[in-house]
Design a protein around this motif. Structure first.
Motif, mmCIF file in Angstrom:
data_model
loop_
_atom_site.group_PDB
_atom_site.id
_atom_site.type_symbol
_atom_site.label_atom_id
_atom_site.label_comp_id
_atom_site.label_asym_id
_atom_site.label_seq_id
_atom_site.Cartn_x
_atom_site.Cartn_y
_atom_site.Cartn_z
ATOM 1 N N SER A 119 63.849 21.870 -2.307
ATOM 2 C CA SER A 119 63.119 22.237 -1.205
ATOM 3 C C SER A 119 63.736 23.485 -0.429
ATOM 4 C CB SER A 119 62.715 21.105 -0.482
ATOM 5 O OG SER A 119 63.883 20.593 0.235
ATOM 6 N N TRP A 120 65.017 23.405 -0.631
ATOM 7 C CA TRP A 120 65.617 24.378 0.105
ATOM 8 C C TRP A 120 65.359 25.932 -0.575
ATOM 9 C CZ3 TRP A 120 69.039 27.608 -1.965
ATOM 10 C CH2 TRP A 120 69.923 27.125 -3.039
ATOM 11 N N LEU A 121 65.366 25.755 -1.753
ATOM 12 C CA LEU A 121 65.131 27.121 -2.654
ATOM 13 C C LEU A 121 63.919 27.437 -2.492
ATOM 14 C CD1 LEU A 121 66.169 28.709 -4.750
ATOM 15 C CD2 LEU A 121 65.691 27.372 -6.435
ATOM 16 N N THR A 122 62.818 26.764 -2.589
ATOM 17 C CA THR A 122 61.533 26.959 -2.315
ATOM 18 C C THR A 122 61.287 27.618 -1.165
ATOM 19 O OG1 THR A 122 60.634 24.830 -1.890
ATOM 20 C CG2 THR A 122 60.781 25.182 -4.342
ATOM 21 N N ASP A 123 61.809 27.056 -0.250
ATOM 22 C CA ASP A 123 61.579 27.669 1.244
ATOM 23 C C ASP A 123 62.273 29.015 1.086
ATOM 24 O OD1 ASP A 123 60.537 25.419 2.004
ATOM 25 O OD2 ASP A 123 61.983 24.507 2.929
ATOM 26 N N PHE A 124 63.370 29.134 0.593
ATOM 27 C CA PHE A 124 64.189 30.663 0.553
ATOM 28 C C PHE A 124 63.317 31.560 -0.074
ATOM 29 C CE2 PHE A 124 66.524 33.332 -1.980
ATOM 30 C CZ PHE A 124 67.293 34.061 -0.899
ATOM 31 N N LEU A 125 62.776 31.176 -1.313
ATOM 32 C CA LEU A 125 61.823 32.079 -2.187
ATOM 33 C C LEU A 125 60.602 32.431 -1.371
ATOM 34 C CD1 LEU A 125 62.396 30.326 -5.681
ATOM 35 C CD2 LEU A 125 63.505 32.627 -4.620
ATOM 36 N N THR A 126 59.996 31.580 -0.606
ATOM 37 C CA THR A 126 58.956 31.713 0.331
ATOM 38 C C THR A 126 59.203 32.809 1.128
ATOM 39 O OG1 THR A 126 58.062 29.648 0.022
ATOM 40 C CG2 THR A 126 57.064 30.994 2.024
ATOM 41 N N MET A 127 60.733 32.667 1.947
ATOM 42 C CA MET A 127 60.730 33.614 2.954
ATOM 43 C C MET A 127 61.042 35.081 2.258
ATOM 44 S SD MET A 127 61.641 34.268 6.074
ATOM 45 C CE MET A 127 61.943 32.655 6.852
ATOM 46 N N LYS A 128 61.764 34.938 0.862
ATOM 47 C CA LYS A 128 62.069 36.174 0.180
ATOM 48 C C LYS A 128 60.828 37.082 -0.189
ATOM 49 C CE LYS A 128 65.189 38.911 -1.496
ATOM 50 N NZ LYS A 128 64.174 40.081 -1.589
ATOM 51 N N ALA A 129 59.824 36.444 -0.448
ATOM 52 C CA ALA A 129 58.517 36.980 -0.663
ATOM 53 C C ALA A 129 58.006 37.509 0.229
ATOM 54 C CB ALA A 129 57.569 36.120 -1.389
ATOM 55 N N ALA A 130 58.093 37.052 1.550
ATOM 56 C CA ALA A 130 57.719 37.550 2.676
ATOM 57 C C ALA A 130 58.376 38.605 3.224
ATOM 58 C CB ALA A 130 57.690 36.724 3.648
ATOM 59 N N LEU A 131 59.662 38.781 3.060
ATOM 60 C CA LEU A 131 60.445 39.955 3.261
ATOM 61 C C LEU A 131 60.306 41.217 2.210
ATOM 62 C CD1 LEU A 131 63.870 38.137 4.071
ATOM 63 C CD2 LEU A 131 62.233 39.227 5.667
ATOM 64 N N ASN A 132 59.734 40.796 1.057
ATOM 65 C CA ASN A 132 59.422 41.673 0.086
ATOM 66 C C ASN A 132 58.359 42.556 0.292
ATOM 67 O OD1 ASN A 132 61.925 41.251 -1.320
ATOM 68 N ND2 ASN A 132 60.758 40.071 -2.991
ATOM 69 N N ARG A 133 57.266 42.231 1.390
ATOM 70 C CA ARG A 133 56.086 42.913 1.393
ATOM 71 C C ARG A 133 56.305 44.297 2.138
ATOM 72 N NH1 ARG A 133 56.393 39.591 5.851
ATOM 73 N NH2 ARG A 133 55.213 40.434 7.742
ATOM 74 N N ARG A 134 55.819 45.416 1.749
ATOM 75 C CA ARG A 134 55.962 46.642 2.088
ATOM 76 C C ARG A 134 55.301 46.976 3.263
ATOM 77 N NH1 ARG A 134 55.474 50.507 -3.516
ATOM 78 N NH2 ARG A 134 57.102 49.378 -4.683
ATOM 79 N N SER A 135 54.211 46.509 3.697
ATOM 80 C CA SER A 135 53.121 46.578 4.903
ATOM 81 C C SER A 135 54.364 45.999 6.193
ATOM 82 C CB SER A 135 52.091 45.713 4.978
ATOM 83 O OG SER A 135 52.253 44.315 4.700
ATOM 84 N N GLY A 136 55.210 45.433 5.853
ATOM 85 C CA GLY A 136 56.159 44.865 7.055
ATOM 86 C C GLY A 136 57.473 45.445 6.997
#
Length: 349
Positions: free
Chosen positions: A314-331
């Motif tokens: 679960s910690w890995l899927t949480d980390f990847l969710t955060m990583k995808a959010a950090l990857n968005r260019r609009s932010g």
């Protein structure tokens, strides 16, 4: 002037060991580094590195002109040092290589693994990476939606097939296709809106046929350095049991998945090399004792053991969710993005 020299003809994941060792020795002893003779390599790496087909003649001439000392694994292991630079200092104090007027040090072997060549990591990153394909994939998700880039390495070629995959201490064996499918299905279940898959293989056409559901781009031929750059810059690596996957993981900072049945069990922990007795008095044993001391069994790890069912922690899927959010260019401020006036509270669903 002394000249370390490398003479190999294997795959890139193996080639980097004597190359990195020669680099470390050149830094430690003040020698000049001579790069590998890629013209001898049957995989045509000379085309990747832009060298002549006859570059090996320089190596041959040097070997005729000066005495050669081969630094074997046994010689390095006799020092009791894992770090290759430290081993070179011990051996140089004993043999006086750096005090000789002319000598060639020929480096070989993989003793100590990637831990031994840690000092060469920056050099290898600068030399091997930066070859990302210039043309993007037409099936990429829009950058404003955020994107999670996953590189999947499928080693085929002369690797043998076994329905159960490689067991501890077994190499040169393909991973079960079902393992890849299970892992990718688990990722899609949680990250479908942002998931982008890059299939990397020595046989890309066969690999995309095997996992056609996950082919995000048309099968295309890429150079091995492009493949390595794609893997080393991905947000997550799904590794094969190969030295090429190990090289990509070594050069990357991202988490990576490893086939659980291939790992050796000892003391409630898992390792790739723990089946070797000398490792338990060396790098693996040192790591085991440290992890036991700091309570590592309850902490996230870069290398993630994943069983045949593909279940992810679960910690890995949480980390990847955060990583995808950090990857968005609009932010991303430097990409004309915007950020909230107040720092948001992360929500992981």
């Amino acid at each position: 002037m002394p000249r370390p020299i490398v003479w190999r003809g294997a795959g890139l994941g193996n080639e980097i060991f004597p190359w990195a060792k020669a680099y470390i020795a050149s830094r430690e002893l003040g020698f000049r580094l001579v790069r590998p003779a890629w013209g001898l390599n049957r995989r045509n790496y000379r085309q990747e590195f832009g060298t002549s087909r006859l570059d090996f003649l320089q190596h041959a001439a040097l070997r005729l002109a000066m005495p050669v000392v081969t630094v074997t694994d046994e010689l390095v292991e006799s020092t009791g040092e894992t770090d290759y630079g430290a081993a070179m200092r011990v051996l140089d104090a004993e043999h006086g290589w750096s005090r000789r007027h002319s000598i060639i040090l020929l480096h070989q072997g993989m003793a100590g693994g990637h831990l031994a060549i840690e000092r060469a990591r920056g050099y290898l990153r600068n030399t091997l990476l930066g070859r990302l394909p210039e043309r993007g994939c037409p099936d990429d998700h829009g950058p404003d939606r955020g994107q999670l880039r996953v590189a999947v390495h499928i080693r085929l070629g002369d690797f043998s097939q076994d329905s159960t995959g490689p067991q501890p201490g077994v190499f040169n064996t393909r991973l079960p296709l079902s393992w890849y499918s299970s892992v990718l299905a688990a990722l899609r279940e949680r990250h479908a809106d942002s998931l982008h898959i890059d299939l990397v293989s020595d046989d890309p056409v066969q690999a995309t046929r095997m996992l056609s559901e996950w082919r995000m781009c048309d099968a295309r031929s890429r150079s091995i350095l492009e493949d390595l750059s794609i893997m080393a810059t991905a947000d997550l690596l799904i590794c094969s049991v190969s030295t090429f996957s190990m090289l990509a993981a070594f050069l990357s900072d991202a988490p990576y998945l490893w086939y659980r049945p291939h790992l050796h069990e000892h003391g409630g922990f898992l390792s790739i090399w723990g089946y070797k007795p000398q490792q338990m008095t060396g790098g693996t044993g040192d790591s085991l004792r440290k992890e036991q001391r700091i309570g590592g069994a309850s902490l996230p790890t870069r290398g993630v053991a994943v069983d045949a069912d593909g279940e992810l922690p679960s910690w890995l899927t949480d980390f990847l969710t955060m990583k995808a959010a950090l990857n968005r260019r609009s932010g991303d401020l430097v990409r004309c993005g915007v950020v909230p006036h107040h720092s948001p509270v992360p929500i992981i669903d």
